[in-house]
Design an enzyme around this catalytic site. Structure first.
Site, PDB file in Angstrom:
ATOM      1  N   GLY D 147       0.521  -1.277   0.181  1.00 32.09           N
ATOM      2  CA  GLY D 147       0.024  -0.001   0.110  1.00 32.09           C
ATOM      3  C   GLY D 147       0.820   1.106   0.185  1.00 32.09           C
ATOM      4  O   GLY D 147       2.116   0.601   0.519  1.00 32.09           O
ATOM      5  N   CYS D 148       0.364   2.143  -0.179  1.00 29.95           N
ATOM      6  CA  CYS D 148       1.057   3.986  -1.031  1.00 29.95           C
ATOM      7  C   CYS D 148       1.231   4.544   0.998  1.00 29.95           C
ATOM      8  O   CYS D 148       2.986   4.519   1.522  1.00 29.95           O
ATOM      9  CB  CYS D 148       0.528   4.552  -0.986  1.00 29.95           C
ATOM     10  SG  CYS D 148      -1.302   4.869  -0.910  1.00 29.95           S
ATOM     11  N   TYR D 149       0.574   3.892   2.355  1.00 27.86           N
ATOM     12  CA  TYR D 149       0.893   4.264   3.402  1.00 27.86           C
ATOM     13  C   TYR D 149       2.198   3.730   3.879  1.00 27.86           C
ATOM     14  O   TYR D 149       2.999   4.086   4.148  1.00 27.86           O
ATOM     15  CB  TYR D 149       0.023   4.767   3.905  1.00 27.86           C
ATOM     16  CG  TYR D 149      -1.427   5.985   3.890  1.00 27.86           C
ATOM     17  CD1 TYR D 149      -0.370   7.041   4.090  1.00 27.86           C
ATOM     18  CD2 TYR D 149      -2.558   5.787   3.778  1.00 27.86           C
ATOM     19  CE1 TYR D 149      -1.418   7.989   4.379  1.00 27.86           C
ATOM     20  CE2 TYR D 149      -3.858   6.967   3.725  1.00 27.86           C
ATOM     21  CZ  TYR D 149      -2.705   8.115   3.397  1.00 27.86           C
ATOM     22  OH  TYR D 149      -3.722   9.052   3.682  1.00 27.86           O
ATOM     23  N   THR D 151       4.172   1.433   2.205  1.00 25.98           N
ATOM     24  CA  THR D 151       5.483   1.849   1.810  1.00 25.98           C
ATOM     25  C   THR D 151       6.519   3.039   2.579  1.00 25.98           C
ATOM     26  O   THR D 151       7.915   2.807   2.499  1.00 25.98           O
ATOM     27  CB  THR D 151       5.134   2.531   0.279  1.00 25.98           C
ATOM     28  OG1 THR D 151       4.723   0.151  -0.414  1.00 25.98           O
ATOM     29  CG2 THR D 151       6.926   3.006  -0.314  1.00 25.98           C
ATOM     30  N   ALA D 152       5.841   4.275   2.547  1.00 31.44           N
ATOM     31  CA  ALA D 152       6.265   5.474   3.449  1.00 31.44           C
ATOM     32  C   ALA D 152       6.584   5.315   4.782  1.00 31.44           C
ATOM     33  O   ALA D 152       7.212   5.734   4.992  1.00 31.44           O
ATOM     34  CB  ALA D 152       5.283   6.833   3.222  1.00 31.44           C
TER      35      ALA D 152
END
Lengths: 344, 344, 344, 344
Positions: D147-149, D151-152
């Protein structure tokens, strides 16, 4: 004084509430809707929490008849059916939609692609461009509040056409609007990720405000025109800036153009003639009922550049509607509307 | 191949780096500056961390002479002095500033309010509107890369003027640009809180791109014109959309207008003729070298609405400059430039 | 009543003008500046054309002494010198800068890196967090109006700490602000093209509002804390949303947390306890003096998420300052401030 | 090499096209959809005019089986049914949805409120956090792209947890995302006029990325945690910045924290450890596959502030997916992904 708003959930409706809330002559505001009867208004619009915690009401002629003023802020094609039974039975009517603006039914049908309002009611209605039609507005039972684009365009070009300083046969109007003009209904075009950082043109040569502008030029400046008018969408929420281009009549000077605007509006609190172009911009009128106008002669081409700037939701909708209510009540035009633009 | 960028800290310079980084024929890129010699580039521009961690170099003719290509992306008034010693001594020169675009020195002085470049060098320079001047660009020692507004305007109107489909005597051009066109130097106008949510008009009838457009219309379409041209600032970073208005010549049809554009650009990879206005918008070209053009005849007024859309930093600056380098190297025009627009 | 604004050209000053303009008890507003004496205010700020066409005045103690209220909205380090001669000689003073907020001079010096105001005057000053310090504000000769971040944070967390529902030893506060908080002076960071579409963190663990928040927690909730507090810049103009995280004390329920907020603020018109998180957002308070607060217990981790939302320029600056003036005049707190948030 | 994209009309799909278009090992890209079969892709997405003028194809197992790589970029709940028949019959599968990320079916059901994928296939799938799982990704038949979150968050906190420098029991993560993370389907929340100038919090303590982050911390750093994780919507299109807060273990220094990040990522081209906080921001990675990470110890509180920044559509979706394809093909990880961030 009892005021009702029909179509309170649209952006025009929300702005009516914002200004009427502080209007000293307005006792209570009641909100009506065609589809969300019973919904607590602030549960839908959180910014009104503790301010409007009352439910939306059903639209019924009997209920509405008891109001002093009714503002209708609905999509086109609604008030053409809704308002006729309410005319002359009690409330003064101020319609923010396009249904009563065009005097010619076939023109309405052609541009709006909808059935027109009854001709007898259209005939009674008065076009609510306050600065240009005050006397007729005073006694109107139904005010057809102007469109947002026409307001910005007409306030800037009408004086110059009326005084025969520009030649309206070649009038080209390039208008730009913030996204709130598209209303509150989500669509692909107004989806944030696709609207953000995107400047676009739309309805090329087909905008329904074209006949409204032409009709008003005929009505107030006694000139037949076929304008070129195009509209663009700006990635911002509020504001219209309309740039108009026209050859000037032979010998006309820049000073004459500016004096014409200054003379026309010297007693009108909401139209400001701007001399310094660096202070023109939509944020200079944001949240307020001002219309800033500007003109400059290009001596190289003998054409004038004419600019009109408004907040589309205020002078272009709710603000002008309340200004018209003030005119009808013979109150100062700025009552309840005297707010300073936000700027930032 | 060794490539240098003078004025690397401006937005044009940054875009040159972005595209040259992936150009298969470019070996190394070196960055020059007039004032920040020694600064590690990525310490100033964090997005280049681990990509360009080398220092900015001093501008010296001897150093620059050894390069194959030099791109200058500086404010006006810089390359008029900087480039003359470099002409014909080695590097091919591509100037992104306005200093070599206007063939007539007095016109330059009048509109730029600066001393012009030496007339002998101006004479040698070739106007780099790639699609219209390919043959001359091929052999030029100094390319004057077009301005951002002229690129958007000319690519859309030139074919129609050249084919005598529109009457350029009444050409009105209303152009709108994102804020990056104002460069990277902070000012009150471009201060976020005052630029955000603000659409404004600037340099009314005074933009220095006016003579550039008129000169190119004379050069490529053999037509004398005095255009009306105004510019607006849009609260977004990238993109130009220019809307032009012109009467069509008697009898011209909408199909003729569109066919003219389609024919002109059928072999040009970066100009796309758009038929569906709903897919026109600055985000459709964002980050790419495309120019989207559109025309529609308004049969009611017999005037054409003509639209040109570019990313001002790419087709309007760095992208077109690299396209011109490709032309000079007889490489495919799209080498290193074949990136898909970001859209969102 | 005669009111003066020192620092009128800043965003806090502009907002003071916007609200005082409609305050029924304020006769005239006069504007003072340290550097632009004589400038017609509306020539600098076009949105005030026809509203404030008067010149900026020089700051002189004798002139200022005759006012009833003086608002100072200046950068830190200015009023520490400017205000001492004005204390107790006539005008009530409301300082929007940080110079009088911290009771401990060495703390001020450490975080502000400037010389502190005279300790005797600091001692006299009263911290102007209206909802929590009304009695002291009433009689204060000098009100130290709270910072924008502390206002959003304190109004949301103070009730829960005071009632010992959360454990402030682990309090982590993650705050986000619109760009107007950075003031009106252009910089690279706030340059539109670099601020737009950019979310960033700044002053990591070094923001001068940290000691202000800790001091207020000690003062109003009798708790010693060392908070973690970080600030982020949001690409928008107005608004602060602060998200705070804290373990709850054993056994505390979500209902207790919410009831605590509801009880605390039941008689305070400007603090609204929001139950539905989908109606929380900076646009719900935009342009208004409201502070929206929200709390939710995460039963999985036994930590509370606490949210405070304000318009940084209104409740975070000018609005709260006027609210404090109302308190001092024993007027209703909302006089002149009862405007509906803009929402869009 | 033949590559197919299922869910090409979503923003993840569009970004896959943008990067695969320039990938030297990819021959052709074919686009599949569940509902718009036959639509010419560029008629829907104008930015692809002249680039992808081919029709969308119907999703059929027989057709799909012949591909080398299939990327699925669909809402959750789609690939749990779509992919099982395609596993191990030919194409390598890279799923950008959440359907195969959580190893425990009941956890998936609880947070996604949907039926889980078959346990046998979930078991086979490999979590595609490239920098942390390269060996397993190489041979995976089905990659569950993160997921995007997560990953960060994970790229910034994992090294510090793994090396026992921070105490993950008190890990508080405050994440902020641009609006493109919400996908391309219009809604009231993402309607431009209501999203613009609005910073909000959503899904308080309920985001489905919570168990994904906790699972990865257990998997890669061998730590059981119950994190506090909240998400906010930023009025911008692209970008995620996640700020994490954690006490450090006794005696840990700022240098140790930074060295840990530098050591971990020294051979990873897409993770950049930033030392100067003023160059942290979502625009520094915009349009690129970079993840910028930053850590700073607050010695006053003995807590670390940890920041991770990505473009949610690139490193947070399409870019990382292609990076994983490169890993599987044993190509350099940056092939086709080596683009410079846009910055402005």
């Amino acid at each position: 004084m009892k005021v009702g708003i029909i179509g309170a959930t649209g952006y025009g409706g929300l702005e009516l509430i914002r200004f009427l809330h502080n209007h000293p002559e307005v006792g209570g505001i009641e909100l009506f809707t065609s589809s969300e009867e019973g919904t607590i208004f602030s549960s839908k619009f959180g910014h009104l929490l503790s301010i409007h915690d009352t439910p939306l009401q059903k639209i019924e002629v009997e209920t509405l008849a008891s109001f002093d003023f009714l503002f209708t802020s609905t999509p086109s094609g609604v008030t053409s059916e809704l308002l006729p039974p309410l005319v002359d039975i009690g409330p003064k009517l101020i319609d923010l939609s396009g249904d009563y603006r065009l005097k010619d039914s076939s023109t309405y049908e052609k541009w709006y692609k909808k059935a027109p309002a009854p001709q007898s009611i259209v005939k009674k209605s008065v076009y609510g461009l306050t600065e240009w039609n005050e006397e007729n507005i005073k006694s109107a039972s139904l005010v057809a509040n102007p469109g947002c684009y026409p307001t910005a365009v007409l306030l800037s070009v009408l004086p110059l056409i009326k005084e025969r300083l520009i030649d309206p046969r070649y009038l080209v109007i390039d208008a730009k609007s913030g996204v709130s003009g598209a209303g509150n209904k989500p669509s692909q075009t107004t989806h944030y990720s696709e609207m953000n950082e995107n400047f676009s043109i739309y309805k090329v040569n087909e905008h329904q405000h074209i006949p409204e502008i032409e009709q008003a030029i005929a009505m107030f400046a006694d000139s037949e025109t076929a304008i070129t008018f195009n509209t663009h969408l700006v990635p911002m929420t509020r504001g219209i800036l309309a740039t108009s281009y026209s050859p000037v009549q032979p010998g006309v000077t820049n000073k004459q153009l500016n004096d014409c605007l200054l003379d026309t509006y010297k007693n009108h609190p909401f139209v400001r003639v701007v001399q310094d172009v660096s202070t023109i911009g939509t944020n200079r009128v944001k949240g307020s009922n001002y219309c800033d106008v500007f003109v400059q002669l290009d001596e190289r081409t003998n054409r004038a550049t004419i600019v009109g700037v408004i907040d589309n939701l205020v002078k272009g909708a709710a603000g002008q509607a309340i200004q018209n209510m003030n005119v009808q009540l013979e109150l100062p035009q700025s009552l309840g509307l005297d707010v300073i633009p936000l700027f930032i």
